[in-house]
Design an enzyme around this catalytic site. Structure first.
Site, PDB file in Angstrom:
ATOM      1  N   GLU A  17     -11.883  -1.269   5.919  1.00 20.44           N
ATOM      2  CA  GLU A  17     -11.388  -1.047   4.554  1.00 20.44           C
ATOM      3  C   GLU A  17     -12.562  -1.067   3.596  1.00 20.44           C
ATOM      4  OE1 GLU A  17      -8.381  -3.157   2.469  1.00 20.44           O
ATOM      5  OE2 GLU A  17      -7.031  -3.291   4.195  1.00 20.44           O
ATOM      6  N   GLU A  33      -5.436  -9.103   6.830  1.00 19.88           N
ATOM      7  CA  GLU A  33      -6.163  -9.995   5.914  1.00 19.88           C
ATOM      8  C   GLU A  33      -5.662 -11.430   5.865  1.00 19.88           C
ATOM      9  OE1 GLU A  33      -8.013  -6.689   2.824  1.00 19.88           O
ATOM     10  OE2 GLU A  33      -6.464  -8.059   2.082  1.00 19.88           O
TER      11      GLU A  33
END
Length: 896
Positions: A566, A470
């Site tokens: 995710e 991320e």
């Protein structure tokens, strides 16, 4: 010359017995620990060790997992601690040219002394440190030799480092206050989650979390073996990289390497001569290629697509130091013959993003793996790691994503993944932060990457590398206020992830894809100078998707993407997992709130319950038990809905992966996990077995209020004919209102088939059926009538139901059997209800920790028959267990 003479005499005295060219001694017991002022002294410590575990075992502190002890034990991480060991003197110190002290894992900052001589300094818990102690041991023995490792507070070290980054701040400097965490984790090479996370406590441990060894050898020792496959005609070409170590300095290396695959006699057997000098750090890479006919081996397949056939490849090293016979040293790795490719081809609107395994495109079903323990010394627990991975396989998973804020996992982890057919999407250990890009940090990271990629690389389960979690999207979307100096942050980002991490991976592993981040746009991110304009573009790469505002039970809020690596929703751990006996409801509520580390708090959980389910009375004595149960129902429904959307969009949107967040937990706390810390399944994990089943039927109400039906077939083989039985049920009766048959549907292999949309409201009006009081159930049948799967579709919110009688539920244990060999007890349970039960849930009363690994064969289910049978299997409960029906609590949405 004198050295060779001494060795020759030793060999003659052994009357031609074979001499080991490598030996080692484990230094994993009888350690002592002291704090900096000597007020705490612990003895008889065994490795792996960490200071929290050692202090708890000595009863200096209570468990960090109890109550709010994560706060009361903060002092531990601010102390400095010294590990001490008396090293035995042995004859081996004179029999070998090299004696190397190998520290496989020091957490994290330390000075290493042998007696009072400084060997070196450590500053990375992921790095193996080696020190040549040959001369020192020979000088000090037979007097006492003491190894002393002075470990400094990682919290204090991180704080001190922060003062050095004044020009461009390494952000975020601290976690959100609700984390109860520590600051500047991104400045040090330590498990990032150990300073706290939104699902985990702060426990910045110190210690020796991996083995300490003395290694003895002459010219060189075998260290690592890397492995890569290419298909050339009728052959597999095996490219091997053999890493030899010659102490810690450059040395001439003379010897032979032999290669063989056990069980393939006469195939891929080779011996090569080595005559080279090692590099300055004492490392030598020797490369070789073997050829194996394809017809002589079987392919390795992911779970659900074939067998996980593994072969043992043996590499032997023999020093050319003497003419007398020696026993070669060897390293055996288990290999799998499989091809894997991440395919990113152009489409009308973007790029594909899917894994091709053995030339077959495979939809990836799985979850995200965080470290199995916040205490690194416990994260390699073999039984627990095996338990979690087996639990993943049992729900038809074929991929896990090793998330970048934990640790590089144990050898056993990857071995089990190989055996179970679970592919690994592997992040490097960088997550949710900017990181430094000074020379010292980059050199440190380069060593970390080299060592861990070399160790892990040969496993057939490893599918790809991603350099971080991320950080691309955080930088581009200004999560941490980087926009003001964005160009400078982008430059540092590329220095770390492209110039160092990706480059170091590719030196060792040229055959796997290396993504610069996750999520990313894959090849588009690369084309946009490794920082995509929108790293969350669903037309490219992978996506992380979370939505806490819209109704997660509604399939129409999920737009999909090429690969969703995710997604998920929070729930509370089971009521029985909390210390309900020792806490009042008010105290328990306070503890739950303390452990809820999401800045949004519990509001998203409660909002989804309120939107869809009948709310329990807040002043009811069972309010907490009920709201915990409903949170798990809601989580299961949200992840079910989202996962089935992704599985159904394979053709329409090119979606080829669904990895929900997250598989496991590090303590009992609100989180996104499907398995609680310790091993208890949430309702979600029970459901995943059906959600991920290889042959599945998915139904949803689209935006036009029609019903869409999808048939999903992951299996390979000839076309099959399937049948769907659809039952309209009211919440108040066991008997269906009506049945519809969809017959003789042709379903090819490895694809999704969409059935024509069905006017569900017109159908309901035929029976004057109120959607709130009805649901649809489905059975998917093969051509011979075998049930392939089942599913259900809610037609309205359960809270709107007006005709849902409260069932009486009776639990009976009708049989029990026990295996003395496995120590597992299996109970046959009968569940009787007087009317349909909505999401019937059984929970064992908290009798012991062993009950965390008791599993029902089905749980949280819709019961539309008066009686069902369920199996309960308890690992390690033993044949003397005495479980009664009264030990099983039961709940249903329409019983509260």
């Amino acid at each position: 010359m004198m050295k060779r003479l001494v060795i020759l005499i030793a060999i003659i005295s052994l009357k031609n017995a074979k001499v080991l060219s490598f030996s080692e001694i484990n230094l994993n017991s009888s350690w002592r620990i002291e704090n900096s002022n000597g007020t705490i002294r612990l003895t008889n410590i065994s490795l792996p060790s960490g200071i929290y575990s050692a202090l708890e075992e000595a009863r200096v502190i209570k468990s960090i997992y109890d109550f709010k002890n994560d706060l009361s034990t903060k002092w531990v991480a601010r102390e400095n601690w010294t590990y001490l060991l008396n090293i035995p003197c042995t004859k081996q110190q004179h029999d070998y040219d090299h004696v190397i002290l190998s520290l496989h894992g020091v957490d994290t900052f330390s000075l290493v002394y042998l007696n009072d001589e400084l060997l070196g300094e450590t500053n990375n818990m992921f790095v193996r440190y080696r020190y040549d102690v040959t001369t020192l041991l020979r000088k000090e023995c037979p007097s006492e030799v003491r190894l002393r490792i002075e470990i400094r507070s990682a919290v204090a070290e991180a704080a001190a480092l922060s003062a050095r980054y004044q020009q461009l701040k390494v952000v975020p400097e601290c976690p959100p206050e609700v984390y109860h965490g520590e600051c500047h984790m991104n400045l040090i090479r330590k498990m990032q989650a150990s300073f706290s996370w939104d699902w985990g406590l702060a426990a910045p441990s110190m210690g020796l979390w991996k083995p300490v060894r003395l290694e003895y050898y002459n010219s060189a020792k075998l260290s690592d073996v890397t492995f890569a496959l290419t298909e050339v005609g009728d052959y597999w070409h095996i490219r091997l990289g053999v890493y030899l170590e010659t102490g810690t300095l450059s040395k001439p290396v003379e010897g032979t390497l032999s290669f063989s695959i056990l069980g393939l006699t006469g195939l891929a057997e080779q011996t090569i001569t080595v005559e080279e000098d090692s590099a300055e750090n004492g490392e030598l890479l020797v490369e070789n290629t073997l050829k194996v006919p394809k017809q002589s081996v079987e392919r390795w397949w992911p779970n659900g697509h074939g067998l996980q056939k593994l072969y043992e490849l043996r590499v032997q090293w023999e020093d050319e130091i003497l003419t007398s016979p020696q026993k070669p040293t060897e390293k055996i790795i288990r290999i799998g013959f499989r091809s894997i490719e991440l395919v990113q081809d152009k489409t009308n609107d973007g790029l594909t993003f899917y894994f091709m395994v053995n030339n077959v495109p495979i939809f990836m079903k799985g979850s995200n793996w965080i470290t199995s323990s916040i205490l690194p010394e416990k994260s390699y627990d073999e039984d627990y790691v095996k338990y979690l991975l087996t639990s993943a396989k049992s729900t038809h998973m074929n991929m896990l994503r090793v998330w970048g804020g934990g640790v590089y996992e144990s050898d056993l982890f990857y071995q089990l993944a190989d055996e179970l057919g679970i592919l690994i999407w592997h992040d490097l250990m960088f997550a949710c932060s900017m990181y430094p890009a000074n020379e010292e940090f980059l050199n440190n990271v380069a060593t970390e990457v080299r060592q861990n990629v070399k160790r892990i690389q040969y496993h057939p389960s490893v599918a790809l590398w991603a350099t971080n979690n991320e950080n691309e999207v955080a930088l581009r979307q200004n999560w941490y206020g980087t926009q003001i100096n964005q160009e400078a942050y982008i430059e540092e980002y590329k220095q770390l992830y492209v110039n160092v991490i990706q480059a170091e991976i590719l030196k060792i592993d040229k055959w796997r894809t290396v993504l610069i981040s996750s999520p990313s746009n894959g090849d588009l991110s690369v084309a946009q100078n490794n920082i995509a304009d929108n790293p969350q573009d669903p037309r490219y790469g992978d996506v992380h998707y979370y939505n806490y505002e819209d109704d997660g039970w509604d399939p129409n809020i999920y737009s999909g993407g090429r690969f969703i690596s995710e997604y998920g929703y929070q729930s509370f751990p089971a009521f029985s997992s909390w210390p309900t006996v020792s806490l009042t409801p008010e105290e328990l509520t306070d503890l739950i709130n303390h452990r809820q580390h999401s800045p949004l708090g519990n509001d998203p959980i409660l909002l989804m319950i309120e939107k869809n389910l009948p709310l329990p009375l807040i002043d009811s004595p069972d309010y907490l038990r009920n709201i915990i149960y409903l949170s798990q129902v809601s989580q299961a429904m949200i992840v079910k809905t989202e996962t089935e959307v992704y599985r159904s969009k394979r053709i329409e949107q090119g979606t080829m992966g669904a990895l929900y967040w997250q598989l496991n937990d590090v303590w009992i706390a609100p989180s996104w996990s499907s398995i609680e810390y310790g091993g208890k399944y949430k309702i979600l994990h029970y459901w995943m077995k059906k959600i991920f089943t290889e042959n599945h039927i998915v139904a949803s109400i689209n935006r036009n209020k029609w019903m869409d039906l999808y048939l999903i077939r992951d299996a390979l083989g000839v076309d099959e004919q399937w049948t769907i039985r659809m039952y309209l049920h009211s919440w108040s009766s066991f008997q269906p209102v009506h049945e519809v048959l969809f017959d003789s549907i042709m379903v090819p292999e490895n694809t999704v088939v969409k059935i024509d949309s069905f006017n569900i409201h017109s159908y309901l009006s035929r029976f004057n059926a109120n959607p709130a009081d009805h649901l649809v159930q489905f059975e998917l049948l093969s051509q011979n009538g075998t049930k392939l799967s089942e599913n259900f579709l809610l037609l309205d919110k359960i809270k709107n139901a007006s005709q849902s009688p409260r069932p009486s539920i009776k639990i009976s244990i009708v049989a029990m059997k026990c295996s003395v060999i496995t120590n597992k007890a299996t109970y046959s349970i009968k569940v009787d209800v007087t009317s349909p039960a909505i999401f019937l849930y059984m929970e064992l009363a908290p009798k012991s920790d062993s009950l965390k690994q008791c599993h029902f064969s089905n749980n949280g289910f819709l019961q539309f028959t008066p009686s069902v049978s369920v199996q309960l299997e308890c690992a390690d409960l033993g044949c003397k267990s005495n479980l009664h029906a009264s030990d099983i609590n039961v709940m249903a949405v329409n019983q509260m």
